[in-house]
Scaffold this motif. Structure first.
Motif, short mmCIF file in Angstrom:
data_model
loop_
_atom_site.label_atom_id
_atom_site.label_comp_id
_atom_site.label_asym_id
_atom_site.label_seq_id
_atom_site.Cartn_x
_atom_site.Cartn_y
_atom_site.Cartn_z
N VAL A 1 0.84 -1.21 0.00
CA VAL A 1 0.00 0.00 0.00
C VAL A 1 0.87 1.25 0.00
N LEU A 2 1.98 1.22 0.76
CA LEU A 2 2.89 2.36 0.80
C LEU A 2 3.46 2.65 -0.59
N GLY A 3 3.85 1.60 -1.31
CA GLY A 3 4.40 1.79 -2.64
C GLY A 3 3.40 2.32 -3.65
N LEU A 4 2.10 2.10 -3.37
CA LEU A 4 1.05 2.60 -4.27
C LEU A 4 0.60 4.01 -3.92
N THR A 5 1.20 4.62 -2.89
CA THR A 5 0.77 5.94 -2.41
C THR A 5 1.71 7.03 -2.93
N PRO A 6 1.26 7.89 -3.84
CA PRO A 6 2.14 8.90 -4.44
C PRO A 6 2.16 10.24 -3.69
N TRP A 7 1.23 10.46 -2.73
CA TRP A 7 1.12 11.76 -2.07
C TRP A 7 1.95 11.80 -0.80
N PHE A 8 2.56 12.94 -0.53
CA PHE A 8 3.56 13.02 0.54
C PHE A 8 2.98 12.74 1.91
N TRP A 9 1.96 13.49 2.35
CA TRP A 9 1.48 13.34 3.73
C TRP A 9 0.80 11.99 3.97
N PRO A 10 -0.02 11.47 3.04
CA PRO A 10 -0.48 10.09 3.22
C PRO A 10 0.67 9.09 3.29
N ILE B 1 6.65 -2.09 -3.57
CA ILE B 1 5.57 -3.03 -3.94
C ILE B 1 6.11 -4.45 -4.06
N ILE B 2 7.25 -4.62 -4.71
CA ILE B 2 7.83 -5.96 -4.87
C ILE B 2 8.24 -6.53 -3.52
N SER B 3 8.86 -5.72 -2.68
CA SER B 3 9.28 -6.18 -1.35
C SER B 3 8.08 -6.65 -0.54
N GLY B 4 7.01 -5.85 -0.53
CA GLY B 4 5.82 -6.23 0.21
C GLY B 4 5.17 -7.48 -0.32
N ALA B 5 5.14 -7.63 -1.65
CA ALA B 5 4.53 -8.81 -2.25
C ALA B 5 5.30 -10.07 -1.89
N ILE B 6 6.62 -9.99 -1.88
CA ILE B 6 7.43 -11.15 -1.49
C ILE B 6 7.13 -11.55 -0.04
N CYS B 7 7.02 -10.56 0.85
CA CYS B 7 6.72 -10.85 2.26
C CYS B 7 5.34 -11.52 2.39
#
Length: 462
Positions: free
Chosen positions: A330-339, A407-413
């Protein structure tokens, strides 16, 4: 067991090899310890205080070291190489460090390793302040710190059992994590300010000074109040003995498996966040410090919550491991700074919760005479996998960008946790198969059920 038929259900029929049976825990309802219970013990209080200072200095150095390498090379891969060199010794020699922790007094070992780390930090400080530093200097010092860590980590982890009674070990381990994460919150913030206002070398100077706090705390302890673990005499096959012990104990094996994947692919924040700072948010060291501080805020909260747990089952550890992977995606899919910053707090919370639960579960489930070797294996897969992960994640970050790397790191986990969970169920004599249950069977002669929902039934494996 009756289950409400208006909801999906889960039936469990356990066999004697249930992995949770090996996990320590009270036979009845356990009273939750107070959050800071272990701090009432003088020796642990001294240790905790020294670690607050030293860990803050360590995080200052980590941030400054990453930024120094990035400044010298302009390469995220070079940052990954530095991280790999610092953790490679754990991969190569980690088990021998645990054996030393089983053979020799932990307090004496810590005095030696912390002194060595002080000298290495001082060397990096002198090189940087004088302007003589080159990237190969950083590589060599990072490898030297890694060698000291080989012995320091298992000795420091297991020393907790000598400072506090058994019933407070989980509390003390959680407070140690909170201590580390508090330093992680303070260190990057201070480092960011120092690097911008004074220069990178100042962070290395303060880190060298911070080791004095640990050495002083160790020297001031009362040896008579320690609870020393039995020391192991030299004998053949002791490393193999530790490995066999972990392999045949599910309460040890599955935390070690999980921590390998989460540690290797889920904890490479330094590489990814430095690239986010430079390439995504186009900023400098002060913002890099802020991003690391956001992770630390969530980490402190996670550690303090874990400090109030008296027990933890393997199912919870699997659940938190999956949460780490999902949060990274989810973090890798978030492009906005404060979110993005807000999600970093969540990542910090779940990641330190996983680490704390895994660490305390393994320590409490281990035989005292094997605890050093068990913890060295735990730290080996946790920290020793980092060289592999840092090189892979560094290459992905440099090739495809920081968001893709997350995204790849999270998916592997996530995938690794799912597979490990299924293997744990099979090893316990359980199998997962689909089932269908009617929500409403209807009156006799009224035809088939009005509604049916899929659910999961876990039953003994045939």
């Amino acid at each position: 067991m009756h289950v409400n038929s208006h909801a999906p259900f889960l039936h469990l029929h356990r066999d004697p090899d249930d992995p949770d049976r090996g996990a320590p825990g009270p036979t009845g309802p356990a009273e939750r310890p107070r959050t800071f219970a272990a701090l009432h013990i003088r020796n642990y209080r001294l240790f905790f205080t020294g670690q607050v200072v030293s860990n803050t200095g360590t995080w200052m150095q980590r941030i400054a070291q990453d930024w120094l390498v990035l400044s010298l090379t302009n390469s995220p891969l070079a940052v990954g190489i530095t991280t790999a060199l610092q953790f490679l010794p754990m991969l190569l020699f980690g088990l021998w460090g645990g054996l030393l922790a089983d053979r020799y007094p932990k307090r004496r070992l810590l005095l030696i390793t912390q002194s060595a780390m002080l000298l290495l930090a001082a060397a990096l400080a002198v090189l940087t302040v004088t302007g003589a530093v080159q990237v190969w200097h950083v590589y060599v010092i990072a490898a030297g710190l890694g060698l000291a860590t080989v012995v320091d980590n298992p000795a420091r982890q297991t020393f907790v059992n000598e400072m506090v009674p058994h019933e407070l070990v989980r509390n003390a381990v959680s407070l140690n994590s909170g201590n580390f994460q508090l330093a992680r919150m303070l260190g990057p913030a201070v480092a960011g300010v120092l690097i911008s206002a004074v220069g990178i070398g100042s962070a290395f100077v303060l880190n060298a000074i911070s080791y004095v706090a640990v050495l002083t705390a160790l020297a001031m302890m009362r040896p008579a109040e320690l609870l020393p673990s039995p020391l192991v005499s030299r004998a053949k096959g002791q490393l193999r003995e530790g490995l066999r012990y972990v392999r045949r104990t599910p309460a040890l094996l599955w935390p070690v498996v999980l921590v390998f994947f989460i540690g290797t692919f889920g904890y490479n924040f330094a590489i990814i966040l430095s690239a986010y700072t430079k390439d995504v948010f186009v900023s400098g060291a002060d913002l890099y410090g802020l991003l690391n501080t956001a992770i630390a805020v969530g980490s402190v909260a996670g550690a303090l919550m874990a400090a109030r747990r008296s027990t933890a089952r393997l199912a919870l550890l699997f659940g938190v491991a999956a949460a780490v992977g999902l949060a990274l995606v989810v973090l890798g899919l978030t492009p906005w700074f404060w979110p993005f910053v807000a999600l970093l707090v969540v990542v910090g919370f779940v990641s330190v919760t996983f680490n704390t639960l895994g660490n305390s579960t393994v320590q409490l489930a281990s035989d005292p005479e094997l605890r050093g070797r068990v913890m060295s294996l735990y730290m080996l897969v946790f920290m020793g996998g980092t060289p592999i992960g840092s090189l892979v994640v560094g290459w992905i970050t440099e090739s495809w960008g920081a968001p893709i790397a997350l995204i790849i790191s999270g998916a592997i986990c996530l995938v690794a946790t799912l597979i490990a969970g299924l293997l744990a169920l099979r090893g316990a004599g359980l199998a997962v198969r689909p089932a269908v249950r009617s929500l409403w069977a209807g009156p006799a002669g009224a035809g088939p059920a009005a509604v049916s929902v899929p659910s999961v039934r876990v039953a003994e494996r045939v």
